[in-house]
Design an enzyme around this catalytic site. Structure first.
Site, PDB file in Angstrom:
ATOM      1  N   ARG A 102       0.880  -1.184   0.000  1.00 41.82           N
ATOM      2  CA  ARG A 102       0.000   0.000   0.000  1.00 41.82           C
ATOM      3  C   ARG A 102       0.911   1.225   0.000  1.00 41.82           C
ATOM      4  O   ARG A 102       1.713   1.411   0.913  1.00 41.82           O
ATOM      5  CB  ARG A 102      -0.915  -0.002   1.225  1.00 41.82           C
ATOM      6  N   HIS A 129      -7.118   0.755  -6.751  1.00 43.76           N
ATOM      7  CA  HIS A 129      -7.361  -0.101  -5.559  1.00 43.76           C
ATOM      8  C   HIS A 129      -8.054  -1.386  -6.041  1.00 43.76           C
ATOM      9  O   HIS A 129      -9.225  -1.630  -5.743  1.00 43.76           O
ATOM     10  CB  HIS A 129      -8.234   0.662  -4.574  1.00 43.76           C
ATOM     11  N   GLN A 132     -10.137  -3.969  -3.819  1.00 39.51           N
ATOM     12  CA  GLN A 132     -11.468  -3.504  -3.428  1.00 39.51           C
ATOM     13  C   GLN A 132     -12.480  -3.736  -4.550  1.00 39.51           C
ATOM     14  O   GLN A 132     -13.602  -4.195  -4.310  1.00 39.51           O
ATOM     15  CB  GLN A 132     -11.393  -2.003  -3.079  1.00 39.51           C
ATOM     16  N   ASP A 235     -17.135   7.232  -2.332  1.00 39.50           N
ATOM     17  CA  ASP A 235     -15.893   7.070  -1.569  1.00 39.50           C
ATOM     18  C   ASP A 235     -15.658   8.391  -0.844  1.00 39.50           C
ATOM     19  O   ASP A 235     -16.310   9.405  -1.154  1.00 39.50           O
ATOM     20  CB  ASP A 235     -14.745   6.750  -2.552  1.00 39.50           C
ATOM     21  N   CYS A 275     -16.470   1.766  -0.224  1.00 39.67           N
ATOM     22  CA  CYS A 275     -15.319   0.937   0.165  1.00 39.67           C
ATOM     23  C   CYS A 275     -14.990   1.054   1.650  1.00 39.67           C
ATOM     24  O   CYS A 275     -14.337   0.176   2.201  1.00 39.67           O
ATOM     25  CB  CYS A 275     -14.106   1.297  -0.679  1.00 39.67           C
ATOM     26  N   ARG A 303     -13.644  -8.672   1.626  1.00 39.29           N
ATOM     27  CA  ARG A 303     -12.224  -8.433   1.348  1.00 39.29           C
ATOM     28  C   ARG A 303     -11.432  -9.693   1.699  1.00 39.29           C
ATOM     29  O   ARG A 303     -10.518 -10.100   0.977  1.00 39.29           O
ATOM     30  CB  ARG A 303     -11.700  -7.243   2.176  1.00 39.29           C
TER      31      ARG A 303
HETATM   32  N1  NVA Z   1      -9.875   6.901  -1.935  1.00 38.29           N
HETATM   33  C1  NVA Z   1      -9.601   6.435  -0.597  1.00 38.29           C
HETATM   34  C2  NVA Z   1      -9.848   4.971  -0.496  1.00 38.29           C
HETATM   35  C3  NVA Z   1      -9.662   4.415   0.895  1.00 38.29           C
HETATM   36  C4  NVA Z   1      -9.904   2.924   0.952  1.00 38.29           C
HETATM   37  C5  NVA Z   1      -8.157   6.775  -0.233  1.00 38.29           C
HETATM   38  O1  NVA Z   1      -7.276   6.574  -1.066  1.00 38.29           O
HETATM   39  O2  NVA Z   1      -7.925   7.249   0.892  1.00 38.29           O
HETATM   40  N1   CP Z   2     -11.440  -0.004   1.935  1.00 34.30           N
HETATM   41  C1   CP Z   2     -10.182  -0.048   2.418  1.00 34.30           C
HETATM   42  O1   CP Z   2      -9.216  -0.294   1.711  1.00 34.30           O
HETATM   43  O2   CP Z   2     -10.112   0.183   3.753  1.00 34.30           O
HETATM   44  P1   CP Z   2      -8.772   0.381   4.616  1.00 34.30           P
HETATM   45  O3   CP Z   2      -8.172   1.711   4.190  1.00 34.30           O
HETATM   46  O4   CP Z   2      -9.240   0.386   6.031  1.00 34.30           O
HETATM   47  O5   CP Z   2      -7.829  -0.735   4.328  1.00 34.30           O
END
Ligand code: NVA
Ligand code: CP
Length: 319
Positions: A102, A129, A132, A235, A275, A303
């Site tokens: 990540r 992502h 997801q 989101d 998500c 997930r």
């Molecule tokens: N768009 C959000 C998704 C979190 C799962 C982010 O990148 O923070």
């Molecule tokens: N939806 C998602 O990826 O959640 P987290 O940021 O908690 O991993």
């Protein structure tokens, strides 16, 4: 080496087996004889951003598949002090059987995959992502293809319409455009024009092998986007790393809150999905989050099952 950096790292022809495996792993969870294809393996998880769902579902999932998850905060390893991505990939490949990453810059997951010799899974970048999106699609099939499996699961997605509201330039929006084209779904996105899908994303989309180069519909009108939608999706408006833009984002995205009125303008049996984490009162109201057609916690749970299927598939591809 098979990696999962973007949705299209799986061909459409591979999806029935993957989705059926996710369903089987869900059914067999905790039962005797549940598959343990990662027995004796260690998978490293390099995270540069916060996470609840992704971190926990991967750690639990690897453990349930017989493997050992090794969580590495980027700042706890030399990568955070300037060791190169390439050397990190080469060194970790000598120890572990796969990397789950990540990070911010999408090129980092591509460079890890190019330099290492183990599978790499994208656990979220600023650009995409994919874990997801595959989970979300699987969650839809639980509603639309009950009691079936394999090809019928994936076929149940074809022709369905998803409406994506709010920050339509974020990783989730980009990933849903790729996912919709892969699954044969239609996608409409509604957001402020300054947050329309980016030039960088459009250039990428043109490189994908979708018939016609990949399609989506963008509008600034949220009611136009949700018309005839099977799924209304949103989101957060302030993705990780964008905190400095918070006030301006909230100001321009305020017309795109998923309210009960907007949700009611979709198909009458439409599902609401997010998500998570959600910011109730920002991108969506609490009323919609609590609607019986909101399936946000099934999405979160799945997930685990979908990522176990992805892990098992990538591990099998190495043998
Ligand atoms: N768009 C959000 C998704 C979190 C799962 C982010 O990148 O923070
Ligand atoms: N939806 C998602 O990826 O959640 P987290 O940021 O908690 O991993």
């Amino acid at each position: 080496m098979k990696h999962f950096l973007k949705e299209t790292d799986f061909a459409r022809s591979e999806l029935p087996k993957l989705f059926a495996l996710a369903r089987e792993l869900k059914r067999k969870r905790g039962k005797r004889g549940a598959p343990r294809p990662l027995e004796g393996q260690t998978w490293a998880m390099i995270f540069s951003k916060s996470s609840t769902r992704t971190r926990v579902s991967f750690e639990v999932g690897i453990h349930e598949l017989g493997g050992n998850p090794l969580f590495l905060n980027k700042n706890d390893i030399q990568l955070g002090r300037g060791e190169t991505v390439e050397d990190t990939a080469r060194v970790l490949s000598r120890f572990v059987h796969g990397l789950i990453v990540r990070t911010f810059d999408h090129s980092e997951v591509e460079r890890l995959a190019a330099s290492g010799s183990v599978p790499v899974i994208n656990a979220l970048t600023d650009f995409l992502h994919p874990c997801q999106i595959f989970t979300d699609a699987f969650t839809m099939t639980e509603r639309w293809a009950k009691g079936t499996t394999g090809a019928k699961l994936v076929e149940s997605l074809r022709g369905r319409k998803i409406a994506f509201l709010g920050d339509t330039a974020c990783n989730m929006a980009n990933s849903w455009i790729l996912g919709a084209n892969l699954f044969g779904m239609k996608i409409s996105l509604a957001g402020p024009k300054e947050f329309a899908p980016s030039a960088e994303f459009k250039a990428h989309l043109a490189t994908e092998k979708f018939p016609g180069g990949g399609s989506y519909h963008f509008t600034t009108d949220p009611f136009e986007a949700v018309r005839d939608a099977d799924v209304v999706y949103t989101d957060v408006w302030v993705s990780m790393g964008k905190e400095d833009e918070k006030q301006e984002r909230i100001r321009v995205m305020s017309p795109y809150v998923v309210t009960a009125k907007l949700f009611a303008a979709a198909k009458k049996d439409a599902l609401f999905m997010h998500c998570l984490p959600a910011h109730a009162g920002e991108e969506v109201t609490q009323e919609v989050l609590d609607n019986p057609r909101s399936i946000i916690f099934d999405e979160a749970e799945n997930r685990l099952h979908m990522q176990k299927a992805i892990l098992a598939t990538l591990a099998a591809a190495r043998r």
